[in-house]
Design a protein around this motif. Structure first.
Motif, PDB file in Angstrom:
ATOM      1  N   VAL A  80      -5.190   4.766   6.935  1.00 45.19           N
ATOM      2  CA  VAL A  80      -5.556   2.976   6.036  1.00 45.19           C
ATOM      3  C   VAL A  80      -4.764   2.354   7.035  1.00 45.19           C
ATOM      4  CG1 VAL A  80      -4.940   1.293   4.805  1.00 45.19           C
ATOM      5  CG2 VAL A  80      -6.656   3.383   4.331  1.00 45.19           C
ATOM      6  N   THR A  81      -3.679   2.258   7.482  1.00 43.56           N
ATOM      7  CA  THR A  81      -2.323   2.254   7.969  1.00 43.56           C
ATOM      8  C   THR A  81      -2.886   2.119   9.315  1.00 43.56           C
ATOM      9  OG1 THR A  81      -0.945   4.318   7.839  1.00 43.56           O
ATOM     10  CG2 THR A  81      -0.088   3.225   5.830  1.00 43.56           C
ATOM     11  N   SER A  82      -3.088   3.688  10.334  1.00 41.52           N
ATOM     12  CA  SER A  82      -3.494   3.704  11.473  1.00 41.52           C
ATOM     13  C   SER A  82      -4.719   2.691  11.673  1.00 41.52           C
ATOM     14  CB  SER A  82      -4.094   5.404  11.644  1.00 41.52           C
ATOM     15  OG  SER A  82      -3.244   5.883  11.294  1.00 41.52           O
ATOM     16  N   LEU A  83      -5.459   2.274  10.965  1.00 42.69           N
ATOM     17  CA  LEU A  83      -6.963   1.574  11.281  1.00 42.69           C
ATOM     18  C   LEU A  83      -6.301   0.483  10.860  1.00 42.69           C
ATOM     19  CD1 LEU A  83      -9.922   3.445   8.795  1.00 42.69           C
ATOM     20  CD2 LEU A  83      -9.854   3.451  11.216  1.00 42.69           C
ATOM     21  N   MET A  84      -5.454  -0.148  10.261  1.00 48.72           N
ATOM     22  CA  MET A  84      -4.956  -1.672   9.956  1.00 48.72           C
ATOM     23  C   MET A  84      -4.589  -2.075  10.498  1.00 48.72           C
ATOM     24  SD  MET A  84      -7.393  -2.599   8.115  1.00 48.72           S
ATOM     25  CE  MET A  84      -6.683  -3.912   7.912  1.00 48.72           C
ATOM     26  N   PHE A  90       0.645  -1.071   0.103  1.00 50.70           N
ATOM     27  CA  PHE A  90      -0.285  -0.095   0.729  1.00 50.70           C
ATOM     28  C   PHE A  90       0.944   1.338   0.123  1.00 50.70           C
ATOM     29  CE2 PHE A  90      -2.956   2.838   2.053  1.00 50.70           C
ATOM     30  CZ  PHE A  90      -3.701   2.993   1.023  1.00 50.70           C
ATOM     31  N   ILE A  91       1.719   1.075   1.036  1.00 51.87           N
ATOM     32  CA  ILE A  91       2.937   2.092   0.965  1.00 51.87           C
ATOM     33  C   ILE A  91       3.006   2.697  -0.319  1.00 51.87           C
ATOM     34  CG2 ILE A  91       4.773   3.239   2.019  1.00 51.87           C
ATOM     35  CD1 ILE A  91       4.410   2.124   4.318  1.00 51.87           C
ATOM     36  N   ALA A  93     -11.421   0.176   3.732  1.00 57.34           N
ATOM     37  CA  ALA A  93     -12.079   0.210   2.128  1.00 57.34           C
ATOM     38  C   ALA A  93     -12.732   1.697   2.137  1.00 57.34           C
ATOM     39  CB  ALA A  93     -13.127  -1.005   1.824  1.00 57.34           C
ATOM     40  N   TYR A  94     -13.463   1.806   2.555  1.00 56.70           N
ATOM     41  CA  TYR A  94     -14.259   2.909   2.254  1.00 56.70           C
ATOM     42  C   TYR A  94     -13.859   4.449   2.341  1.00 56.70           C
ATOM     43  CZ  TYR A  94     -18.545   0.886   1.445  1.00 56.70           C
ATOM     44  OH  TYR A  94     -20.019   0.345   0.597  1.00 56.70           O
ATOM     45  N   THR A  95     -12.529   4.869   3.302  1.00 57.82           N
ATOM     46  CA  THR A  95     -11.456   5.363   2.890  1.00 57.82           C
ATOM     47  C   THR A  95     -10.731   5.885   1.924  1.00 57.82           C
ATOM     48  OG1 THR A  95     -11.189   5.593   5.271  1.00 57.82           O
ATOM     49  CG2 THR A  95      -9.026   5.979   4.101  1.00 57.82           C
ATOM     50  N   VAL A  96     -10.434   4.571   1.527  1.00 62.21           N
ATOM     51  CA  VAL A  96      -9.957   4.848   0.159  1.00 62.21           C
ATOM     52  C   VAL A  96     -10.700   5.266  -1.274  1.00 62.21           C
ATOM     53  CG1 VAL A  96      -8.393   3.562  -1.527  1.00 62.21           C
ATOM     54  CG2 VAL A  96      -7.986   2.813   0.333  1.00 62.21           C
ATOM     55  N   VAL A  97     -12.339   4.499  -0.665  1.00 61.52           N
ATOM     56  CA  VAL A  97     -12.694   4.696  -2.328  1.00 61.52           C
ATOM     57  C   VAL A  97     -12.699   6.774  -1.883  1.00 61.52           C
ATOM     58  CG1 VAL A  97     -15.439   4.259  -2.821  1.00 61.52           C
ATOM     59  CG2 VAL A  97     -13.889   2.681  -2.619  1.00 61.52           C
ATOM     60  N   PHE A  98     -13.173   6.778  -0.615  1.00 68.90           N
ATOM     61  CA  PHE A  98     -13.884   8.107  -0.110  1.00 68.90           C
ATOM     62  C   PHE A  98     -12.845   9.325  -0.497  1.00 68.90           C
ATOM     63  CE2 PHE A  98     -13.713  12.098   2.864  1.00 68.90           C
ATOM     64  CZ  PHE A  98     -15.245  12.049   2.555  1.00 68.90           C
TER      65      PHE A  98
END
Length: 868
Positions: free
Chosen positions: A100-104, A65-66, A128-133
Motif C-alpha cells: 500500500v505504501t509503495s503504491l500510494m 496507516f503505519i 484498497a483491494y490489497t488491504v482486503v485481499f
C-alpha cells in the motif's frame, strides 16, 4: 464560491412576512458550486488544487496507516499468549503495509500525476483491494489450516480509507469502490456458511449476523458519501473564495494606483498624502459612529488648507504665441485637438524630467522642478523641459501648418505652495520668484528659453547656446525691482520631440469629442488577464497535512502552510485568537439539512441492528425505538421542509405560505443560525443513538449466558446465544456512532473529540468490566489474542481514524473562514479607497466630470462581492 451576507432581519419580522428565502442555502449546493467554477473557467485550476489537497490527505494517511498496522502487530505481540503461529500474521500485515505504501507513494510526484490522473484511481483501487485481499487471505489461511474462525480486521478501516484518504476525484467512483469492497466482505462471510460443514462459524457469520454486517457497511458507506460531498462542497467554496479574494486584492491595487495617478497629476505628493489620509480617516470614523455616508444625495465638501515652503526650486512659465489667432481661425473642435496634442506632449515631457505641472489656463502652462522632492538638478530639469516643449510645438506647427510658437521663462528661487478652498480644492504657488518667472516668460522671445542669472548659475553652460536677454526684460518694472541679468537659451544639439520618442504619443493626438449625456459607458482594462497571478495565489492556498512530503518532491514549498498552521492549535485545531474562534462558531450552518439526513440514515441502521440483535421482544425496546425514530424523522422533516417547498414552488415571491409552513421555516432558521441550538440537536441525536444501543445491554441476561456457555462446553452441545447480544454487533454499532460523532457538520472539533473519547472510554469499561465474559468468549481477529482486546482495538482504530480525518477537514474549513475574514477587510479597504477618490475628485473637478472619470472604478466596486 461566495458567501452571501446573512440576513440580519429579526426573526419575528421575518416570521410575519413568511418569505421563502433559499438564497443562502442555494450557495452551498454542489450543483451551484460546480456551475460557478465552470462559469468562471476555473475547473482546471480547481483540479490542480484538488490534486494538492489529495496529496495532503495522503500525508495524513501514511502515518495513520503505519500506526494502525504497527499498532495491531504490537498489540498481538504484547497480548498473544502463544506466538508460534504469529509469523503468518506478521507476513500478511507486512505485505499489506509494504504494497500500500509503495503504491500510494507514486501520487506524491505531483507533476507526473497531474499529467496522468488515472494513476490516482488505479493506485487507490489497488491499495484498497490489497488491504482486503490480505485481510481475507489471513483469515482464510487460519480457518482452513488451523480451524480458527476469525473476524475480519480491516473491513471498517478500508471503507474509511477509501472515502476519506485515497485520491479518488470522483465521489461516484469512491462510492462504487467502497460498495464493491463491502460486497466482497459479505460474499466472504457467505462463503463460510456455504462451506461450513461442522457449524464452526454459525455464531460468527450466521445469516442474522450477515444482515447486521450489511447494515453496518451501509451506515459507513452513507457516512463516507456524506463526507465526500461535504468535503467537495467545502473545498469548492474555499477555492471560489480564494478566487474572489485575489480579485479583491487586484481591485484594491487598481484603486490605489488610480488614486495615485489622479491625485498626483493634480497635487504634489507631499500635499496629496495628508489630504487622502484625512478623507479616509473621516470615512472610517463615520462608519465607527454608524453614520450613513451618502455620495449621491448630497456631496460633502471638505475644507483643507495646507501651505508649504519650498526654498530651492525652479519655476517654468510657458505661453503659446499666436494663441488668440488660433481661437479666431480654427473651429472649437480643431482648437481643442491642437491643445490636447500640445499639453499631452508637455505632460509626458514633464514626467520624464521630473517636473510637477501646476496647471494650464488656456494658452498658459506653468510647472515647478524640485517641488515633489528635492532635486539638486532642478534648474537643468526645468530648462530641459522648456527646450523639449519648444521642439514639440515646432513639430506640431510643421505637421498642422499652424503659425504658433512657444515663449518660455525660467527662474530659480523659493515659493509657497499649497491647497486652499472649501467648495473646490485648488493647488497653486505664490511668491516673488513665481512673479519673476511669469515676467521672464512675458518678456521672452519665441523659440527660446528666457532664464535669469540665478538659474544660469545652476547650469552647465557648455550644454547650451547662450544669448543676452531681451530689451523688454531690462525695462520690465517687476524685473527691475529685483535687478538681474537675463539670458536666452537654446540647446547646443537638436533635441527630439516627445511625440517621436514617447510610447503612445500618436494615440494622444487623437481626441474623440462627444457630448456628455446620461448614457456614458466606460470600462477598465480587463482584470482577467492575470492567469499567472491567479495560479500563483491558488498555489499558496493552505491544504494542511504533514510536512514529510517535502522530503521527496516538494522541497520548494516547505513554508507554504507554516503561517496558516501557526494560527491554529495543534490538537483541537482552534484559532489561537479566541474572538476569531468564537466568531467562527457563531456562523450559520447552511448544510444542516444534509447532516440531518445522514443522522436519520445512521439512526435507521442502528435501530435495525438493535432489533435483529435483540431476540427478546420487550415493550421498552419498542417505545424507545419508536421515540428515537420519531425524533430523528421530525428533525429530518424540519430541516428538509424548506428545501421541498423550494423544489415545488421555486423562488415565488407571491406564494402565500400557511401558518404551519411559517412555523417550520422559523424553527429551522433558528436552529440553522443558533450555535447553542445546533449543539443541543447534536447532543440529542447522540443520546438517541445510545438509547438504541443500550437496549442491547439491558436485555442481556449475563448470568444465563454464562451458564449456557459452561453447559455447552460440558455436555458438548451448541448453545443458544439468544440470551444475550452479539459482541461484534455491539462493537460495530459503537464504531458507527463514533464515526457519526465526528462526521456531523458545524460542530466544534474540540467537542467532537471530547465526546468521541468519552464514548471510547465508556466502551472500554463495558468490555473490560461489565460484560467481560461475553466479549472474552466471542471471536477474535488474531490467533490466541484475547477477544476483548480485539474489540477494543477495533474501536480505538476507529477513534484514531476519525480524529485524523476530521482534524484535516477542520483545518481546511477554518482556513476557508480565515480567507473570508481577510476578504471582508479587503472589501472594506477597497470601498474606503474608492470613496476617498470620489470625494477628492468632487473637491477638485466638476461633478459631471467626476461621474465620467470614476465610472470605471464604480463599475467594478459596485459588483456584489459577497462572502461564503
Amino acid at each position: 464560491m461566495n458567501y452571501k451576507k446573512t440576513n440580519k432581519q429579526p426573526y419575528r419580522e421575518r416570521f410575519r412576512q413568511c418569505l421563502l428565502d433559499y438564497t443562502d442555502e442555494r450557495l452551498w449546493e454542489q450543483s451551484y458550486l460546480k456551475a460557478k467554477c465552470k462559469e468562471l473557467n476555473l475547473e482546471n485550476e480547481y483540479k490542480r488544487y484538488q490534486l494538492r489537497l489529495w496529496i495532503s490527505y495522503l500525508t495524513v494517511f501514511f502515518p495513520l496507516f503505519i500506526i494502525v498496522i504497527v499498532g495491531i502487530e504490537l498489540v498481538a505481540l504484547t497480548f498473544v499468549q502463544y506466538r508460534g503461529v504469529h509469523y503468518m500474521d506478521f507476513f500478511f500485515n507486512g505485505m499489506t503495509l509494504l504494497m500500500v505504501t509503495s503504491l500510494m507513494s507514486i501520487n506524491f510526484y505531483e507533476s507526473f500525476v497531474s499529467r496522468h490522473r488515472w494513476v490516482m484511481v488505479v493506485t487507490s483501487v489497488l491499495s484498497a483491494y490489497t488491504v482486503v485481499f490480505f485481510d481475507i487471505a489471513q483469515n482464510t489461511y487460519y480457518f482452513y489450516n488451523h480451524g480458527w474462525p476469525l473476524n475480519s480486521s480491516y473491513d471498517v478501516f478500508v471503507l474509511c480509507m477509501i472515502y476519506m484518504f485515497l485520491p479518488i476525484p470522483s465521489i461516484r467512483g469512491a462510492a462504487l469502490l467502497a460498495t464493491s469492497v463491502s460486497m466482497v466482505y459479505v460474499a466472504y462471510f457467505l462463503h463460510f456458511i456455504a462451506f461450513d460443514q461442522n457449524n464452526k462459524v454459525r455464531s460468527i457469520h450466521g445469516l442474522d449476523v450477515i444482515s447486521v454486517d450489511i447494515f453496518h457497511y451501509l451506515g459507513f458507506n452513507m457516512m463516507g458519501i456524506f463526507f465526500r460531498i461535504m468535503n467537495d462542497t467545502m473545498v469548492r467554496s474555499s477555492f471560489l473564495d480564494r478566487h474572489q479574494f485575489i480579485k479583491e486584492e487586484m481591485w484594491l491595487r487598481h484603486a490605489l494606483r488610480q488614486e495615485s495617478m489622479l491625485v498626483d497629476s493634480i497635487l504634489p505628493p507631499q500635499i496629496a498624502k495628508p489630504i487622502k489620509n484625512s478623507i479616509k480617516n473621516k470615512i472610517m470614523q463615520a462608519e465607527i459612529e454608524f453614520e450613513r455616508f451618502s455620495m449621491g444625495v448630497s456631496r460633502r465638501s471638505e475644507n483643507f488648507m495646507a501651505i508649504q515652503i519650498h526654498p530651492d526650486v525652479t519655476i517654468l512659465y510657458a505661453d503659446v504665441v499666436n494663441y488668440t489667432h488660433l481661437t479666431t481661425t480654427l473651429t472649437v473642435e480643431k482648437l481643442v485637438k491642437v491643445l490636447h496634442d500640445l499639453y499631452g506632449r508637455f505632460d509626458v515631457a514633464a514626467s520624464q524630467f521630473k517636473v510637477q505641472r501646476i496647471k494650464f489656463l488656456g494658452d498658459c502652462y506653468y510647472c515647478v522642478a524640485g517641488l515633489a522632492e528635492p532635486d539638486p538638478d532642478h534648474a537643468k530639469m526645468a530648462v530641459s523641459l522648456g527646450i523639449s516643449m519648444i521642439a514639440n510645438i515646432q513639430e506640431v506647427r510643421a505637421e498642422r501648418g499652424l503659425d504658433i510658437d512657444m515663449r518660455i521663462g525660467v527662474h530659480s528661487g523659493s515659493l509657497l505652495g499649497g491647497v486652499m478652498g472649501e467648495a473646490k480644492l485648488q493647488f497653486d504657488i505664490w511668491g516673488a520668484d513665481v512673479d519673476i518667472a511669469s515676467r521672464l516668460e512675458a518678456t521672452g522671445k519665441p523659440g527660446y528659453v528666457h532664464v535669469s542669472g540665478r538659474t544660469l548659475s545652476n547650469l552647465n553652460t557648455g550644454d547650451y547656446i547662450i544669448m543676452q536677454g531681451t530689451e523688454k526684460a531690462q525695462k520690465d518694472p517687476v524685473l527691475q525691482k529685483h535687478p538681474m541679468s537675463t539670458y536666452l537659451l537654446t540647446s547646443a544639439e537638436i533635441r527630439d520631440s516627445v511625440k517621436s520618442t514617447a510610447k503612445g504619443g500618436q494615440a494622444r493626438a487623437n481626441l474623440n469629442i462627444h457630448t456628455l449625456g446620461p448614457n456614458r459607458n466606460t470600462h477598465i482594462g480587463s482584470l482577467d488577464s492575470v492567469s499567472d497571478e491567479l495560479r500563483g495565489e491558488f498555489d499558496k492556498m493552505p491544504v494542511g497535512g504533514l510536512d514529510f512530503r517535502i522530503l521527496c518532491c516538494r522541497r520548494d514549498k516547505i513554508d507554504r502552510d507554516e503561517e496558516a498552521k501557526r494560527q491554529l492549535g495543534n490538537f483541537c485545531v482552534a484559532f489561537r485568537d479566541s474572538s476569531l474562534e468564537w466568531s467562527y462558531l457563531e456562523q450559520p450552518d447552511f448544510i444542516f439539512k444534509s447532516s440531518m439526513l445522514l443522522a436519520w440514515g445512521i439512526g435507521c441502521c442502528l435501530i435495525y441492528i438493535q432489533v435483529v440483535t435483540n431476540k427478546i421482544i420487550c415493550t421498552t425496546c419498542i417505545v424507545i425505538d419508536l421515540f428515537a425514530f420519531s425524533l430523528l424523522t421530525a428533525l429530518l422533516c424540519i430541516s428538509w421542509y424548506k428545501k421541498l417547498c423550494w423544489w415545488r414552488y421555486g423562488e415565488n415571491d407571491f406564494k402565500d405560505y400557511n401558518e404551519f409552513s411559517c412555523k417550520i421555516f422559523h424553527l429551522f432558521e433558528k436552529i440553522q443560525h443558533s450555535f447553542v441550538l445546533r449543539i443541543t440537536v447534536y447532543i440529542m441525536i447522540i443520546v438517541c443513538y445510545y438509547m438504541v444501543i443500550f437496549l442491547i445491554l439491558i436485555n442481556c441476561d449475563q448470568s444465563q449466558y454464562e451458564l449456557d456457555f459452561i453447559e455447552s462446553k460440558l455436555f458438548h452441545y451448541e448453545m443458544d446465544r439468544d440470551s444475550c447480544f452479539h459482541p461484534w454487533a455491539f462493537t460495530n454499532m459503537m464504531a458507527l456512532v463514533i464515526g457519526m460523532s465526528y462526521t456531523f457538520a458545524r460542530i466544534p472539533f474540540a467537542l467532537k473529540t471530547i465526546i468521541g473519547c468519552c464514548e471510547a472510554v465508556v466502551y472500554l469499561l463495558i468490555v473490560s468490566f461489565q460484560y467481560v465474559f461475553i466479549f472474552q468468549h466471542s471471536s477474535t481477529t488474531t490467533p490466541y489474542l484475547r477477544a476483548e482486546i480485539a474489540h477494543c482495538t477495533r474501536v480505538c482504530m476507529m477513534l484514531i481514524t476519525m480524529y485524523a480525518k476530521e482534524r484535516q477537514s477542520e483545518f481546511n474549513t477554518k482556513m476557508n473562514y480565515k480567507l473570508n475574514v481577510d476578504l471582508q477587510k479587503k472589501q472594506k479597504a477597497a470601498d474606503v479607497t474608492n470613496q476617498s477618490i470620489i470625494i477628492l475628485l468632487n473637491n477638485i473637478l466638476p461633478s459631471h466630470v467626476v461621474v465620467f472619470r470614476s465610472r470605471a472604478l464604480s463599475q467594478f466596486s459596485s459588483q456584489p462581492r459577497t462572502l461564503l
